[in-house]
Design a protein around this motif. Sequence first.
Motif, PDB file in Angstrom:
ATOM      1  N   ARG A  50       3.107   9.253 -29.823  1.00  0.00           N
ATOM      2  CA  ARG A  50       3.403   7.987 -29.155  1.00  0.00           C
ATOM      3  C   ARG A  50       3.154   6.840 -30.114  1.00  0.00           C
ATOM      4  O   ARG A  50       2.082   6.693 -30.679  1.00  0.00           O
ATOM      5  N   GLY A  51       4.167   6.017 -30.289  1.00  0.00           N
ATOM      6  CA  GLY A  51       4.044   4.839 -31.130  1.00  0.00           C
ATOM      7  C   GLY A  51       4.117   5.126 -32.615  1.00  0.00           C
ATOM      8  O   GLY A  51       3.870   4.223 -33.423  1.00  0.00           O
ATOM      9  N   VAL A  52       4.465   6.349 -32.998  1.00  0.00           N
ATOM     10  CA  VAL A  52       4.515   6.720 -34.412  1.00  0.00           C
ATOM     11  C   VAL A  52       5.916   6.494 -34.952  1.00  0.00           C
ATOM     12  O   VAL A  52       6.892   7.004 -34.406  1.00  0.00           O
ATOM     13  N   ALA A  53       5.996   5.726 -36.034  1.00  0.00           N
ATOM     14  CA  ALA A  53       7.269   5.506 -36.714  1.00  0.00           C
ATOM     15  C   ALA A  53       7.353   6.473 -37.884  1.00  0.00           C
ATOM     16  O   ALA A  53       6.491   6.486 -38.752  1.00  0.00           O
ATOM     17  N   GLY A  54       8.421   7.283 -37.896  1.00  0.00           N
ATOM     18  CA  GLY A  54       8.561   8.258 -38.958  1.00  0.00           C
ATOM     19  C   GLY A  54       8.305   9.666 -38.463  1.00  0.00           C
ATOM     20  O   GLY A  54       8.144   9.912 -37.264  1.00  0.00           O
ATOM     21  N   ASP A  55       8.258  10.599 -39.406  1.00  0.00           N
ATOM     22  CA  ASP A  55       8.069  12.007 -39.060  1.00  0.00           C
ATOM     23  C   ASP A  55       6.674  12.225 -38.487  1.00  0.00           C
ATOM     24  O   ASP A  55       5.662  11.833 -39.086  1.00  0.00           O
ATOM     25  N   TYR A  56       6.621  12.893 -37.327  1.00  0.00           N
ATOM     26  CA  TYR A  56       5.322  13.067 -36.654  1.00  0.00           C
ATOM     27  C   TYR A  56       4.396  13.991 -37.437  1.00  0.00           C
ATOM     28  O   TYR A  56       3.180  13.790 -37.440  1.00  0.00           O
ATOM     29  N   LEU A  57       4.932  14.996 -38.100  1.00  0.00           N
ATOM     30  CA  LEU A  57       4.083  15.899 -38.877  1.00  0.00           C
ATOM     31  C   LEU A  57       3.357  15.137 -39.977  1.00  0.00           C
ATOM     32  O   LEU A  57       2.173  15.395 -40.243  1.00  0.00           O
ATOM     33  N   ASP A  58       4.049  14.184 -40.615  1.00  0.00           N
ATOM     34  CA  ASP A  58       3.413  13.382 -41.662  1.00  0.00           C
ATOM     35  C   ASP A  58       2.281  12.533 -41.095  1.00  0.00           C
ATOM     36  O   ASP A  58       1.309  12.235 -41.801  1.00  0.00           O
ATOM     37  N   TYR A  59       2.415  12.130 -39.845  1.00  0.00           N
ATOM     38  CA  TYR A  59       1.361  11.356 -39.182  1.00  0.00           C
ATOM     39  C   TYR A  59       0.235  12.269 -38.704  1.00  0.00           C
ATOM     40  O   TYR A  59      -0.948  11.936 -38.817  1.00  0.00           O
ATOM     41  N   LEU A  60       0.613  13.443 -38.175  1.00  0.00           N
ATOM     42  CA  LEU A  60      -0.358  14.331 -37.542  1.00  0.00           C
ATOM     43  C   LEU A  60      -1.293  14.993 -38.553  1.00  0.00           C
ATOM     44  O   LEU A  60      -2.495  15.116 -38.289  1.00  0.00           O
ATOM     45  N   VAL A  61      -0.769  15.434 -39.691  1.00  0.00           N
ATOM     46  CA  VAL A  61      -1.576  16.217 -40.636  1.00  0.00           C
ATOM     47  C   VAL A  61      -2.833  15.470 -41.080  1.00  0.00           C
ATOM     48  O   VAL A  61      -3.940  16.021 -41.011  1.00  0.00           O
ATOM     49  N   PRO A  62      -2.745  14.213 -41.540  1.00  0.00           N
ATOM     50  CA  PRO A  62      -3.987  13.522 -41.905  1.00  0.00           C
ATOM     51  C   PRO A  62      -4.949  13.376 -40.737  1.00  0.00           C
ATOM     52  O   PRO A  62      -6.175  13.474 -40.915  1.00  0.00           O
ATOM     53  N   GLY A  63      -4.416  13.140 -39.538  1.00  0.00           N
ATOM     54  CA  GLY A  63      -5.274  13.037 -38.365  1.00  0.00           C
ATOM     55  C   GLY A  63      -5.983  14.341 -38.071  1.00  0.00           C
ATOM     56  O   GLY A  63      -7.169  14.364 -37.733  1.00  0.00           O
ATOM     57  N   MET A  64      -5.268  15.459 -38.217  1.00  0.00           N
ATOM     58  CA  MET A  64      -5.877  16.771 -37.977  1.00  0.00           C
ATOM     59  C   MET A  64      -6.907  17.103 -39.049  1.00  0.00           C
ATOM     60  O   MET A  64      -7.929  17.730 -38.764  1.00  0.00           O
ATOM     61  N   LEU A  65      -6.660  16.691 -40.288  1.00  0.00           N
ATOM     62  CA  LEU A  65      -7.646  16.915 -41.346  1.00  0.00           C
ATOM     63  C   LEU A  65      -8.934  16.152 -41.044  1.00  0.00           C
ATOM     64  O   LEU A  65     -10.039  16.686 -41.202  1.00  0.00           O
ATOM     65  N   ALA A  66      -8.789  14.906 -40.600  1.00  0.00           N
ATOM     66  CA  ALA A  66      -9.975  14.114 -40.242  1.00  0.00           C
ATOM     67  C   ALA A  66     -10.676  14.714 -39.029  1.00  0.00           C
ATOM     68  O   ALA A  66     -11.906  14.769 -38.967  1.00  0.00           O
ATOM     69  N   LEU A  67      -9.883  15.185 -38.052  1.00  0.00           N
ATOM     70  CA  LEU A  67     -10.464  15.806 -36.860  1.00  0.00           C
ATOM     71  C   LEU A  67     -11.239  17.073 -37.229  1.00  0.00           C
ATOM     72  O   LEU A  67     -12.322  17.332 -36.680  1.00  0.00           O
ATOM     73  N   THR A  68     -10.712  17.846 -38.156  1.00  0.00           N
ATOM     74  CA  THR A  68     -11.396  19.054 -38.608  1.00  0.00           C
ATOM     75  C   THR A  68     -12.735  18.720 -39.254  1.00  0.00           C
ATOM     76  O   THR A  68     -13.712  19.452 -39.108  1.00  0.00           O
TER      77      THR A  68
END
Length: 254
Positions: A50-68
């Motif tokens: 939601r609210g992400v401009a661009g490819d979601y995987l490119d947005y998600l991966v850094p977030g998942m790395l930080a979450l890990t």
Amino acid sequence: MTTAYALTDSWTMTRRELARWARRPVAVVVNLVFPVMMLLMFGYLIGGGRGVAGDYLDYLVPGMLALTMAFGLEGTMVAVTQDLNKGVVDRFRAMPMADGAVLVGRSAADMLQSVLGLAVMIAAACALGWRAERGPGPFLAAVGLLLLFRFAMLWIGIHLALVAGKPELVQAVQILVWPVGFLSNAFAAPGSMPDWLGTVVQWNPMSQTATAVRDLFGGPGGEPGHVWAAVAWPLALLAVFFPLAVRRFARLSR
């Protein structure tokens, strides 16, 4: 010589913790695989962005790395509380050992596991088609920010484990870590949230790390001004929880 003895004692305790891995291979594999499963789940099953401009995987991966880096403290906390209740810590404290070497060894071993887990996550992301776009220098800086955040979270976990004191209380204390992960920008942009929630999310230390890492990776949602905040937040947390943990540990047998 005091520093040399402290480093030697800390390395001895690190080796002790690493030896536990050989006796618990299944737990180690589960800890490595679970974040990859979450990446697949949020990226392809649940979706989001939601609210992400661009490819979601490119947005998600850094977030998942930080979450890990924020999650997975339960193993650390259980190990600390088990040592407390089995009298292991008391035996170590009776030895001519530097104060805090047990805790430093614990954190060093967990950091090695965190490096391995981060490598597995990045390899999985690359297999899914994700790429860091800004070259090796920014890539290594992003990894450094993630590990700095992890180091701060480990010392929070160690302190909470010393406060909890018993393995059965770890799960209740672990719940305190969950809001850090889910009240963040790991899965969605703060701009898509209600104003009050977006403000909370933006001030979350994990959000600062995720935003800075996105910028260093060259992905959507990155803002260069957050790099300093991604350094300052973990250092501030370390300045609080490292001495608290060491002081709590020193008072255990008093």
